[in-house]
Design an enzyme around this catalytic site. Sequence first.
Site, PDB file in Angstrom:
ATOM      1  CB  SER A 152      -1.399  -0.175   1.606  1.00 20.47           C
ATOM      2  OG  SER A 152      -0.472  -0.283   1.962  1.00 20.47           O
ATOM      3  CB  ILE A 163       9.352  -0.751  -1.614  1.00 17.84           C
ATOM      4  CG1 ILE A 163      11.059   0.501  -1.671  1.00 17.84           C
ATOM      5  CG2 ILE A 163      10.595  -2.167  -2.556  1.00 17.84           C
ATOM      6  CD1 ILE A 163      12.078  -0.209  -0.888  1.00 17.84           C
ATOM      7  CG  ASP A 207      -0.640  -8.771  11.095  1.00 15.15           C
ATOM      8  OD1 ASP A 207       1.211  -8.526  10.808  1.00 15.15           O
ATOM      9  OD2 ASP A 207      -0.390  -7.852  12.710  1.00 15.15           O
ATOM     10  CB  VAL A 208       3.021 -10.490   6.442  1.00 20.24           C
ATOM     11  CG1 VAL A 208       2.000 -10.272   5.135  1.00 20.24           C
ATOM     12  CG2 VAL A 208       4.321  -9.787   7.098  1.00 20.24           C
ATOM     13  CG  ASN A 240       7.887  -4.815  -0.023  1.00 23.47           C
ATOM     14  OD1 ASN A 240       9.066  -4.139  -0.658  1.00 23.47           O
ATOM     15  ND2 ASN A 240       6.726  -4.212   0.111  1.00 23.47           N
ATOM     16  CB  SER A 260      18.220  -4.384   4.449  1.00 20.65           C
ATOM     17  OG  SER A 260      18.410  -3.160   4.545  1.00 20.65           O
ATOM     18  CD  GLN A 317      19.194   0.318  10.289  1.00 19.17           C
ATOM     19  OE1 GLN A 317      19.853   0.048  10.140  1.00 19.17           O
ATOM     20  NE2 GLN A 317      18.257  -0.012   9.630  1.00 19.17           N
ATOM     21  CE1 TYR A 358      14.243  -3.516   8.888  1.00 22.87           C
ATOM     22  CE2 TYR A 358      16.040  -2.631   7.951  1.00 22.87           C
ATOM     23  CZ  TYR A 358      14.806  -3.215   8.317  1.00 22.87           C
ATOM     24  OH  TYR A 358      14.791  -2.895   6.661  1.00 22.87           O
ATOM     25  CE  LYS A 408      14.601  -6.642   6.263  1.00 20.76           C
ATOM     26  NZ  LYS A 408      13.364  -6.737   5.032  1.00 20.76           N
ATOM     27  CB  THR A 432      19.016   4.831   2.747  1.00 21.72           C
ATOM     28  OG1 THR A 432      20.164   4.326   3.306  1.00 21.72           O
ATOM     29  CG2 THR A 432      17.861   6.236   3.383  1.00 21.72           C
ATOM     30  CB  ILE A 433      14.043   2.871  -0.563  1.00 19.42           C
ATOM     31  CG1 ILE A 433      16.070   2.126  -1.094  1.00 19.42           C
ATOM     32  CG2 ILE A 433      13.772   3.592  -2.197  1.00 19.42           C
ATOM     33  CD1 ILE A 433      16.580   2.419  -2.450  1.00 19.42           C
TER      34      ILE A 433
END
Length: 285
Positions: free
Chosen positions: A46, A49, A95-96, A122, A175, A185, A188, A192, A220-221
Amino acid sequence: MDSSLASPKAAVTITDNKAHPKPGGAEYEGRAMLLEGKKVLVTGASTGIGRAVAIGCAQHGADVAINYRSDDAGAEEAIAGIEAAGRKGVAIKGDVADPAAAGEFVAKSVEALGGVDVFVNNAGICPFHAFLDMPVETVTRTMNVNLLGAYFMVQAAANQMVAQGNGGSIIAMSSISALVGGEFQTHYTPTKAGVLSLMQSTAIALGKHKIRCNALLPGTILTEINKDDLADTEKREYMESRVPLGRLGQPEDMVGPTVFLASNLSEYVTGAAMLVDGGAFVNLQ
Ligand SMILES: NC(=O)C1=CN([C@@H]2O[C@H](COP(=O)(O)OP(=O)(O)OC[C@H]3O[C@@H](n4cnc5c(N)ncnc54)[C@H](O)[C@@H]3O)[C@@H](O)[C@H]2O)C=CC1
Ligand SMILES: C[C@H](O)[C@@H]1OC(=O)[C@H](O)[C@@H]1O
């Protein structure tokens, strides 16, 4: 970002500092339709990426099903982009982090599109936080969404591809953070690295079914996930200064690499990891 873990910092709109061509513009006219007739599923599409990739795949000829957690308006915009490309689009809420959402997403996508040829994992969150006082629920939620969510989604998609018997392509948004760390992170970056490892092992497990599994490693996007973090001008300028190509990424920068891995152009590519970071990773000095 997962609103349940939102940072207390004020939200600031970040605009790109360089014009960047968008798929669908005149510069894309006449390109090959690399995904003609393919059915593509994208999680967390939604925004960011995921949305760019979903629309980009449609612009290359695919029908697309998207998963999204709660942002109905964002999902509608993604579907509008898919339909504007003349392709079929369907949005399925879930919800994944809930293992049951995986089978449901795949089943409803098959019902709507008739099958699954490409699966893009994603969906992800990165609620920045210091290590020493990291809340338990932030760690478990991040692991559940990013890693376990990927595991069950990829498993459900793979089972459908095996049942169809025509092979397929699975792409996971890992990532640059799978390879390097981040002070805020610590919860996080292991997810990844885990997603990258998942693609390596599933490449082996699914090769006999002609299902290819590859990881994309964005740098970094500029998206919602780092909007608050990069509202700190000093940090943003530092991050930009690390990129040899001279700018941070846009969601559309992920479209070409995704389409390549989804398409038959990459039919002998599996278990691979592709950095899409403007050269940031190799930029030691
Ligand atoms: N933006 C960046 O610099 C980088 C992003 N990535 C990865 O790219 C992926 C996409 O992130 P962005 O587009 O940047 O951020 P984003 O925040 O715009 O997109 C993440 C998407 O995942 C969805 N999502 C979050 N939790 C979910 C859940 N439980 N169930 C279903 N959907 C859920 C969100 O609603 C959102 O649409 C993430 O996996 C992220 O880790 C990887 C490297 C760099
Ligand atoms: C959210 C961060 O800005 C982004 O996430 C990643 O995976 C990249 O490494 C960046 O740190």
